[in-house]
Design an enzyme around this catalytic site. Sequence first.
Site, PDB file in Angstrom:
ATOM      1  N   TRP A 123       0.610  -1.396  -0.012  1.00 31.26           N
ATOM      2  CA  TRP A 123      -0.114   0.014   0.240  1.00 31.26           C
ATOM      3  C   TRP A 123       0.797   1.118  -0.016  1.00 31.26           C
ATOM      4  CZ3 TRP A 123      -4.761   0.664  -0.966  1.00 31.26           C
ATOM      5  CH2 TRP A 123      -5.497   2.164  -0.686  1.00 31.26           C
ATOM      6  N   GLU A 126     -22.078  14.115   8.782  1.00 31.55           N
ATOM      7  CA  GLU A 126     -21.328  13.031   8.558  1.00 31.55           C
ATOM      8  C   GLU A 126     -22.040  12.003   9.396  1.00 31.55           C
ATOM      9  OE1 GLU A 126     -19.475  11.853   6.579  1.00 31.55           O
ATOM     10  OE2 GLU A 126     -18.241   9.965   7.327  1.00 31.55           O
ATOM     11  N   LYS A 138     -23.620   8.585   7.440  1.00 33.89           N
ATOM     12  CA  LYS A 138     -23.281   7.239   7.944  1.00 33.89           C
ATOM     13  C   LYS A 138     -24.451   6.415   8.418  1.00 33.89           C
ATOM     14  CE  LYS A 138     -20.294   7.098   6.766  1.00 33.89           C
ATOM     15  NZ  LYS A 138     -19.099   7.834   6.143  1.00 33.89           N
TER      16      LYS A 138
HETATM   17  C1  F6R Z   1     -19.532   7.834   2.519  1.00 28.88           C
HETATM   18  C2  F6R Z   1     -18.835   7.794   1.575  1.00 28.88           C
HETATM   19  C3  F6R Z   1     -18.829   8.667   0.275  1.00 28.88           C
HETATM   20  C4  F6R Z   1     -17.519   9.092  -0.249  1.00 28.88           C
HETATM   21  C5  F6R Z   1     -18.000   9.961  -1.632  1.00 28.88           C
HETATM   22  C6  F6R Z   1     -16.513  10.396  -2.149  1.00 28.88           C
HETATM   23  O1  F6R Z   1     -19.287   6.871   3.657  1.00 28.88           O
HETATM   24  O2  F6R Z   1     -17.769   7.000   1.489  1.00 28.88           O
HETATM   25  O3  F6R Z   1     -19.807   9.590   0.326  1.00 28.88           O
HETATM   26  O4  F6R Z   1     -16.913  10.120   0.592  1.00 28.88           O
HETATM   27  O5  F6R Z   1     -18.120   8.997  -2.543  1.00 28.88           O
HETATM   28  O6  F6R Z   1     -15.421   9.519  -2.427  1.00 28.88           O
HETATM   29  P1  F6R Z   1     -14.155  10.111  -2.413  1.00 28.88           P
HETATM   30  O7  F6R Z   1     -13.508  10.591  -1.119  1.00 28.88           O
HETATM   31  O8  F6R Z   1     -13.385   8.929  -2.953  1.00 28.88           O
HETATM   32  O9  F6R Z   1     -14.068  11.160  -3.585  1.00 28.88           O
END
Ligand code: F6R
Length: 610
Positions: free
Chosen positions: A74, A483, A487
């Site tokens: 990673w 948030e 969730k």
């Molecule tokens: C909620 C979640 C999504 C992501 C969104 C953006 O738990 O995971 O709301 O935050 O799809 O994703 P990224 O951060 O990858 O742009």
Amino acid sequence: MCGIVGYVGDGPALPVLIEGLRRLEYRGYDSAGIAVVDRGELQVVRKAGQLAALEAELDGRPLQGSTGIGHTRWATHGAPTDRNAHPHRDCTGRVAVIHNGIIENHDELRAELAARGHRFSSDTDTEVAAHLIEEAMADGVTLRAALMRTVARLEGAFALVVTAASEPGVVVAARKESPLIAGCGNGSGFVASDIPALLPYTRDVVPVDSGRLVEVRAGKVSLYSFDGTPVDPVPVHVDWDLEAAEKGGYEDFMLKEIHEQPAAVRDTMRDRFDVSGRIVLDDVRLDPADLRRVDKVVVVACGTSFHAGIAAKHAIEHYTRLPVELDLASEFRYRDPVLDRNSMVVGIAQSGETADTLAALRFARDMGAVIVAVTNVVGSSITRDADAVLFTHAGPEIGVAATKTFLAQLTALNLLALYLAQERASMPPERIAGTIAAMTRLPEQLEEVLTLEDDVRRAAKRLAGARDFLFIGRGVGMAVALEGALKLKEISYIHAEGYAAGELKHGAIALIEPGVPVVAIVTGRTHQDKMLANVEEVRARGAETILVANPGNRRAQALADELFEVPATKPLLSPVLDTVPLQMLAYFVAKERGLSPDKPRNLAKSVTVE
Ligand code: F6R
């Protein structure tokens, strides 16, 4: 968050290493590699991409040898390429090293080793360890003694596993913070970062504590402290099945990842302060001249990352006095935003692949803005579209609902805001230092928050039947409220709304009727009185109140049907602590409802279409 495995035995090492890596691939899948001591020579094969790419590379190359090490990466330092794939070798090609962690003083060691004539063939922090071991072995000491000398030079976190052509039949490893276990059985010896790799061979594993060195031979595990004093190994018996082992004994990845948050926050801060306590974002490579001419910041993101953006807006404005606009990435480029070369646009995406965020950043770049990406995935698309990248070091997140990546984003964005303040001299150094001191306490405070688990589980049992939830907050508490609501809705499928508490009386209070759960963020002093007044209002209308408050808040205690007490910190850092009980609440409500939190319906981990 890499996966590491080492094997010594009387059978061929290769199949054991590959099987071990398969079982550890959830820890990282940027590249994979193995080294096997084969008839006195070290054979190293490594490949960018998932384990399948390494297997294809190994096809038709049956490596002999019964001593070897393997790694699934990673990426943290260096792009996820073949060249940066582990194992890394010394100049002679007779020592191979794999590593999980971050060696903080790698730059300084690299310069020192290069000055002594060592040639480097990767961009990783890890490679310095191979060259340090090479130097020690050139003095005629054993591999174990060479590793002992080496760890004395390393700062940061590491689980290092080493093999050398000159010592077949031995694998040595050392641990500082990053996880490491050992085991033996049926004439074999193993080390690994995690239990799943050992399960087919033994269920009696020897946990290797931080500050210990381990030497594994066929059928024998020996432990030492870093000064060479022998330590008695104390095996523990594991009766988990494979799936449980991958989840570290937790029922779901989401719960495991919630518990990994202290490490995610700590690792995101690691390596980012110099000896005098100044913030160094060298890896980000922001040109100080660019930073000084910035006259406005725009933050763009989606979903949970957008919520991190709310907290970032507050932090950047407060620390730097620069105006900050915040946009949902999906809206940004359709509103004809005003940008020029003095604008800094910060795109936040844990996956680094969100289509709307990528499109927003490209749009901003075309308008001449300086682009900063905040992401958890090295080599992701967002890193290619940005002038500068600030990585969160949360490790892979398997649960679809973002948890540890959110806390890592909050941490990284606070660092970025303080860095801007430092470089633009908008905040006195002692105030920056005070905030950094508060940040460094967060991992420990998070450990404390995690002890709320039983209380939250109990509350979730009672609340799981509710049809609607309201989450309210003010200031950065709004980010937490939004948030918490997201969730809950995404994994429990209960309708939930995050709301600015001050907006309640402008409409949403009409939703309140007896029994509706209202979650309120009442930590800190800034919005304390107003928040508690809002709680009184909803309570008077029969709401069930769930409060996140600092310990000893008598009014909160009196007004709460459920109270989650989290330690106090600086107001702008509070989302890092306040969000955690709400993640747990969503998780336990989903479990009560018989749902699978790791794979919520209709959702994907990265949203690569608009
Ligand atoms: C909620 C979640 C999504 C992501 C969104 C953006 O738990 O995971 O709301 O935050 O799809 O994703 P990224 O951060 O990858 O742009």
